[in-house]
Scaffold this motif. Sequence first.
Motif, mmCIF file in Angstrom:
data_model
loop_
_atom_site.group_PDB
_atom_site.id
_atom_site.type_symbol
_atom_site.label_atom_id
_atom_site.label_comp_id
_atom_site.label_asym_id
_atom_site.label_seq_id
_atom_site.Cartn_x
_atom_site.Cartn_y
_atom_site.Cartn_z
ATOM 1 N N HIS A 68 0.862 -1.177 0.000
ATOM 2 C CA HIS A 68 0.000 0.000 0.000
ATOM 3 C C HIS A 68 0.905 1.235 0.000
ATOM 4 O O HIS A 68 1.742 1.377 0.895
ATOM 5 C CB HIS A 68 -0.884 0.034 1.260
ATOM 6 C CG HIS A 68 -1.607 -1.238 1.521
ATOM 7 N ND1 HIS A 68 -2.758 -1.602 0.852
ATOM 8 C CD2 HIS A 68 -1.330 -2.254 2.386
ATOM 9 C CE1 HIS A 68 -3.171 -2.771 1.306
ATOM 10 N NE2 HIS A 68 -2.318 -3.195 2.226
ATOM 11 N N TRP A 69 0.741 2.092 -0.989
ATOM 12 C CA TRP A 69 1.551 3.313 -1.048
ATOM 13 C C TRP A 69 0.894 4.371 -0.185
ATOM 14 O O TRP A 69 -0.292 4.655 -0.316
ATOM 15 C CB TRP A 69 1.712 3.776 -2.500
ATOM 16 C CG TRP A 69 2.608 2.834 -3.241
ATOM 17 C CD1 TRP A 69 2.245 1.666 -3.847
ATOM 18 C CD2 TRP A 69 4.011 2.942 -3.400
ATOM 19 N NE1 TRP A 69 3.346 1.045 -4.377
ATOM 20 C CE2 TRP A 69 4.445 1.806 -4.120
ATOM 21 C CE3 TRP A 69 4.945 3.885 -3.006
ATOM 22 C CZ2 TRP A 69 5.780 1.594 -4.453
ATOM 23 C CZ3 TRP A 69 6.275 3.675 -3.350
ATOM 24 C CH2 TRP A 69 6.683 2.556 -4.061
ATOM 25 N N VAL A 70 1.653 4.951 0.706
ATOM 26 C CA VAL A 70 1.161 5.964 1.640
ATOM 27 C C VAL A 70 0.838 7.244 0.875
ATOM 28 O O VAL A 70 1.562 7.641 -0.038
ATOM 29 C CB VAL A 70 2.215 6.219 2.741
ATOM 30 C CG1 VAL A 70 1.811 7.369 3.642
ATOM 31 C CG2 VAL A 70 2.445 4.948 3.550
ATOM 32 N N ASP A 71 -0.248 7.872 1.270
ATOM 33 C CA ASP A 71 -0.666 9.133 0.673
ATOM 34 C C ASP A 71 0.460 10.166 0.787
ATOM 35 O O ASP A 71 1.038 10.353 1.869
ATOM 36 C CB ASP A 71 -1.927 9.631 1.383
ATOM 37 C CG ASP A 71 -2.393 10.959 0.847
ATOM 38 O OD1 ASP A 71 -2.841 11.001 -0.312
ATOM 39 O OD2 ASP A 71 -2.284 11.961 1.594
ATOM 40 N N ALA A 72 0.756 10.833 -0.312
ATOM 41 C CA ALA A 72 1.863 11.793 -0.345
ATOM 42 C C ALA A 72 1.656 12.942 0.635
ATOM 43 O O ALA A 72 2.615 13.407 1.264
ATOM 44 C CB ALA A 72 2.053 12.325 -1.760
ATOM 45 N N ALA A 73 0.420 13.412 0.805
ATOM 46 C CA ALA A 73 0.166 14.517 1.740
ATOM 47 C C ALA A 73 0.455 14.097 3.181
ATOM 48 O O ALA A 73 1.026 14.868 3.955
ATOM 49 C CB ALA A 73 -1.277 15.004 1.603
ATOM 50 N N LEU A 74 0.059 12.882 3.533
ATOM 51 C CA LEU A 74 0.343 12.369 4.879
ATOM 52 C C LEU A 74 1.846 12.243 5.080
ATOM 53 O O LEU A 74 2.377 12.620 6.128
ATOM 54 C CB LEU A 74 -0.341 11.015 5.088
ATOM 55 C CG LEU A 74 -0.101 10.326 6.426
ATOM 56 C CD1 LEU A 74 -0.736 11.130 7.565
ATOM 57 C CD2 LEU A 74 -0.664 8.912 6.413
ATOM 58 N N PHE A 75 2.536 11.746 4.062
ATOM 59 C CA PHE A 75 3.991 11.603 4.151
ATOM 60 C C PHE A 75 4.666 12.965 4.238
ATOM 61 O O PHE A 75 5.591 13.162 5.034
ATOM 62 C CB PHE A 75 4.511 10.816 2.950
ATOM 63 C CG PHE A 75 5.966 10.490 3.037
ATOM 64 C CD1 PHE A 75 6.405 9.458 3.843
ATOM 65 C CD2 PHE A 75 6.903 11.209 2.308
ATOM 66 C CE1 PHE A 75 7.762 9.147 3.933
ATOM 67 C CE2 PHE A 75 8.247 10.906 2.390
ATOM 68 C CZ PHE A 75 8.680 9.876 3.201
ATOM 69 N N ASP A 76 4.213 13.924 3.443
ATOM 70 C CA ASP A 76 4.794 15.265 3.485
ATOM 71 C C ASP A 76 4.623 15.909 4.861
ATOM 72 O O ASP A 76 5.515 16.594 5.351
ATOM 73 C CB ASP A 76 4.164 16.171 2.427
ATOM 74 C CG ASP A 76 4.595 15.807 1.018
ATOM 75 O OD1 ASP A 76 5.601 15.067 0.860
ATOM 76 O OD2 ASP A 76 3.915 16.245 0.071
ATOM 77 N N GLN A 77 3.471 15.674 5.484
ATOM 78 C CA GLN A 77 3.193 16.273 6.791
ATOM 79 C C GLN A 77 3.988 15.615 7.919
ATOM 80 O O GLN A 77 4.459 16.292 8.823
ATOM 81 C CB GLN A 77 1.706 16.185 7.102
ATOM 82 C CG GLN A 77 1.322 16.848 8.410
ATOM 83 C CD GLN A 77 -0.174 16.802 8.654
ATOM 84 O OE1 GLN A 77 -0.932 16.201 7.910
ATOM 85 N NE2 GLN A 77 -0.588 17.437 9.725
ATOM 86 N N HIS A 78 4.131 14.280 7.846
ATOM 87 C CA HIS A 78 4.743 13.550 8.977
ATOM 88 C C HIS A 78 6.028 12.821 8.609
ATOM 89 O O HIS A 78 6.584 12.114 9.439
ATOM 90 C CB HIS A 78 3.743 12.532 9.536
ATOM 91 C CG HIS A 78 2.520 13.158 10.092
ATOM 92 N ND1 HIS A 78 2.503 13.821 11.304
ATOM 93 C CD2 HIS A 78 1.266 13.247 9.599
ATOM 94 C CE1 HIS A 78 1.292 14.260 11.541
ATOM 95 N NE2 HIS A 78 0.523 13.947 10.511
ATOM 96 N N TRP A 79 6.463 12.947 7.383
ATOM 97 C CA TRP A 79 7.652 12.296 6.864
ATOM 98 C C TRP A 79 7.549 10.803 7.096
ATOM 99 O O TRP A 79 6.508 10.209 6.876
ATOM 100 C CB TRP A 79 8.901 12.943 7.449
ATOM 101 C CG TRP A 79 10.133 12.751 6.615
ATOM 102 C CD1 TRP A 79 10.245 12.874 5.267
ATOM 103 C CD2 TRP A 79 11.414 12.391 7.091
ATOM 104 N NE1 TRP A 79 11.533 12.620 4.868
ATOM 105 C CE2 TRP A 79 12.280 12.322 5.971
ATOM 106 C CE3 TRP A 79 11.943 12.133 8.341
ATOM 107 C CZ2 TRP A 79 13.620 11.993 6.079
ATOM 108 C CZ3 TRP A 79 13.278 11.816 8.440
ATOM 109 C CH2 TRP A 79 14.111 11.750 7.315
ATOM 110 N N TYR A 80 8.601 10.117 7.528
ATOM 111 C CA TYR A 80 8.555 8.657 7.645
ATOM 112 C C TYR A 80 7.567 8.176 8.699
ATOM 113 O O TYR A 80 7.064 7.060 8.617
ATOM 114 C CB TYR A 80 9.948 8.087 7.913
ATOM 115 C CG TYR A 80 10.799 8.142 6.680
ATOM 116 C CD1 TYR A 80 10.579 7.254 5.637
ATOM 117 C CD2 TYR A 80 11.791 9.093 6.542
ATOM 118 C CE1 TYR A 80 11.330 7.310 4.483
ATOM 119 C CE2 TYR A 80 12.552 9.160 5.393
ATOM 120 C CZ TYR A 80 12.319 8.268 4.363
ATOM 121 O OH TYR A 80 13.055 8.324 3.221
#
Length: 108
Positions: A68-80
Motif C-alpha cells: 500500500h503506497w502511503v498518501d503523499a500529503a500524509l507523508f509530506d506532513q509527517h515524513w517517515y
Amino acid sequence: MPSLEVHVPLSPTPMFLRQLWIQVQSFRRFGGTIARQAQFHVWVSPDAPVTDLKAQYPWFRDAAIHFHWVDAALFDQHWYYGTALARGDWDYQADLVLFLDADVLVAG
C-alpha cells in the motif's frame, strides 16, 4: 485458529526490501501455523516513484503480501512517521493485528 495481519511501514530501498523478505520468511518458517497463514500489509513511503514491487521483485509475488503506497500529503506532513500512521486507517479483517518494523524477525 485465529487469523493474523502483520503491518509493516517501509521505505522502498533495497536494504528495507531485503529486511522485509527476511521477515516474511522468518514468520513462515518459525512462527507456527498462524504465521504461515498471516497476511502481510506493507505501507510504502512515497519518497520513491510508485512502482509494481511484485513485478520488480519476484520473491514478493506471494499472494499474502500486499503493498500500500502511503498518501503523499500524509507523508509530506509527517515524513517517515506517516508510513506508520497510515496503518491506523486500515479496515482490519484479522483476529490479531501486529505492527512491526521491517527489521524484526522470528527466530524461534
